[in-house]
Design an enzyme around this catalytic site. Structure first.
Site, mmCIF file in Angstrom:
data_model
loop_
_atom_site.group_PDB
_atom_site.id
_atom_site.type_symbol
_atom_site.label_atom_id
_atom_site.label_comp_id
_atom_site.label_asym_id
_atom_site.label_seq_id
_atom_site.Cartn_x
_atom_site.Cartn_y
_atom_site.Cartn_z
ATOM 1 N N LYS A 1 16.820 9.054 28.292
ATOM 2 C CA LYS A 1 16.124 10.229 28.134
ATOM 3 C C LYS A 1 15.761 11.044 29.481
ATOM 4 C CE LYS A 1 13.598 8.679 23.946
ATOM 5 N NZ LYS A 1 13.869 9.776 23.023
ATOM 6 N N ARG B 1 16.741 4.848 13.671
ATOM 7 C CA ARG B 1 17.437 4.803 12.321
ATOM 8 C C ARG B 1 18.423 3.474 11.895
ATOM 9 N NH1 ARG B 1 20.324 10.402 13.331
ATOM 10 N NH2 ARG B 1 18.165 10.551 14.524
#
Length: 497
Positions: free
Chosen positions: A263, A337
């Site tokens: 990130k 996920r």
């Protein structure tokens, strides 16, 4: 902080010795002849005070009133929403070091849901995080008395509010902790403390147990961290043994760097909040310990860090999930996920009545809904409607999003059964479509809380959402089950006669 419920109207409220007396004044207020009524009526008449939600008039050492300070607070129509809005603006008064004992007095009738909201609003407005701030002023407020005309009418709602405070603050505490004070092991230990409460059991699994279960997707995310993963299983057994449980699955990424798909540095510190789904499951169980409802609930928390390392999963790697389906990891920052899918597969063993996963899953959901409503996705209309109704009732709202099969087209892969991302368009939906591939025909809902689980900026911190929504949903299920059982009992008695 202790809460008490007391029979109290304005004449008696004037005799209550406290640091702060908050008089909740509704629109259409009908004053009596007591000192507080006269004071409120005069302030309204002169235009120095309004009963609109959040309008207030602070007063000091009022003659004939025992409280050191008095706050006239407008609550509009007296609804739960108006009461919560009004009390939410009193943080400065409630956090003042000299405020140790507060009395809240409803100047009109007290609706049950408004009393529940008042308890939560006071706790929320006075909350202070101190775990890693040793020099910070701890919460000075120690006791809150809620005064109503007839406690018998609101007692259940009052205690529900108190239980929700316990649950929300437990979730906020763990959400706010820095990642080095909330590792997967520490999160597991927090879950173990809940097992000391009645009807709650806790099981914690480590890397070897998770490997034996075949959770290759979960393990892939954890590979790059020095902190060992933990798979936490909580059970609350309040219903009959044959009652199918509700399974809550909380995303527990205790820190998310993005992995190899790292990130940007700006605001990366906020990725300590990536375990707020897990924190909300812990908060729900803390509330269940207080409420003791007649239902069965299972909580599953896959917990790990997502770190860049020589052992980390790489873009293009293919991993095998517990379900046997293979996944091409196109972006390692879509890791939530990957741990949730294995937990959802595990959830099937409980033959659940419903499965709800809670996750700070996508920035796309923040763009879509902001910080007001959580995103709701579901393969079951009844479940979706129940969750949405619970959110409205608890003032912890969500909004149902689509799950059309066409959205899954972008997840196709040339090298695995699916990819873990499908491009920028509809990112919150495609993430939900990924998860849907692992739930089969179980009634399932996904709550994307990326926009609601925490706040940034000057108010940076965990919100404790969606504990309120989830607890309300579970209590509604308990109520529905009890209502359905009554006719059955009546028929049985009639048949026996």
């Amino acid at each position: 902080m202790n809460f008490d419920l007391k029979t109290l109207e304005l004449p008696a409220a004037a005799t209550e010795k406290c640091d702060l007396l908050v008089v909740l004044v509704p629109e259409g207020f009908k004053p009596g002849r007591d000192a507080l009524s006269t004071l409120a009526a005069l302030a309204l008449k002169q235009g120095d005070f309004s009963a609109k939600p959040g309008k207030s008039l602070p007063l000091y050492q009022v003659p004939a009133v025992a409280a050191r300070r008095v706050l006239l607070l407008g609550v509009g129509d007296g609804s739960a929403r108006s009461v919560r809005q009004a009390l939410g603006a009193t943080g400065a008064a409630l956090k003042a070091p000299q405020t140790k004992r507060v009395v809240l007095c409803f100047a009109g009738s007290a609706q049950a849901d408004a009393v529940c909201a008042a308890v939560q609003a006071v706790a929320d407005a006075s909350y202070v995080y101190t775990t890693t701030k040793p020099k910070a002023e701890a919460r000075s407020l120690a006791r809150v008395v809620v005064g109503v005309p007839d406690p018998s009418e609101v007692r259940v709602a009052f205690y529900q509010g108190v239980a929700l405070v316990e649950g929300v603050e437990f979730a906020r505490e763990w959400g706010n902790r820095p990642a080095n004070h909330a590792t997967p092991t520490m999160l597991a230990n927090a879950a173990k403390t809940l097992a000391k409460q009645p009807r709650i059991q806790c099981k914690v699994m480590g890397p070897s147990e998770v490997e034996r279960l075949g959770m290759g997707s979960f393990m892939a995310v954890a590979k790059g961290s020095e902190e060992p993963l933990r798979f936490i299983e909580l059970r609350y057994s309040g219903g009959a043994k044959d009652q199918a449980p509700v399974v809550l699955v909380g995303k527990g990424i205790t820190f998310d760097t993005g992995g190899i798909s790292i990130k940007p540095a700006a605001e990366m510190d906020e990725m300590k909040f990536d375990m707020c789904g897990a924190a909300s499951v812990l908060g729900v169980f803390r509330a269940l310990a207080e409420l003791q409802p007649a239902i069965n609930v299972v909580g599953l928390i896959p917990a790990c860090e997502n770190m860049p390392d020589g052992r980390s999963v790489k873009p293009g790697d293919v991993v095998t999930s517990m379900s046997g389906q293979t996944i091409e990891v196109l972006n390692t920052d879509a890791e939530g996920r990957l741990i949730l899918c294995d937990a959802l597969t595990y959830a099937a063993r409980f033959k659940p009545a419903a499965v709800v996963d809670i996750a700070t899953l996508t920035g796309a959901c923040v763009i879509a809904l902001g910080g007001v409503r959580s995103g709701l996705f579901s393969n079951n209309d009844s479940l979706a409607q129940a969750l949405q109704a619970a959110g409205e009732s608890a003032q912890d709202p969500c909004w149902r999003m689509p799950l059309d099969d066409d959205y899954a087209d972008g997840l196709k892969s040339n090298f695995a059964d699916m990819g873990n991302v499908a491009g920028r368009a509809g990112g919150a939906i495609t993430a939900a479509k990924f998860l849907q591939k692992f739930v089969g025909d179980m009634p399932w809902a996904h709550l994307d809380i990326a926009g609601t689980a925490w706040k940034g900026g000057a108010a940076k911190g965990s919100t404790g959402r969606p504990v309120g929504l989830l607890v309300q949903y579970l209590l509604d299920r308990e109520s529905d089950a009890a209502s359905a059982a009554k006719p059955t009992a009546k028929r049985a008695r009639a048949k026996a006669a």
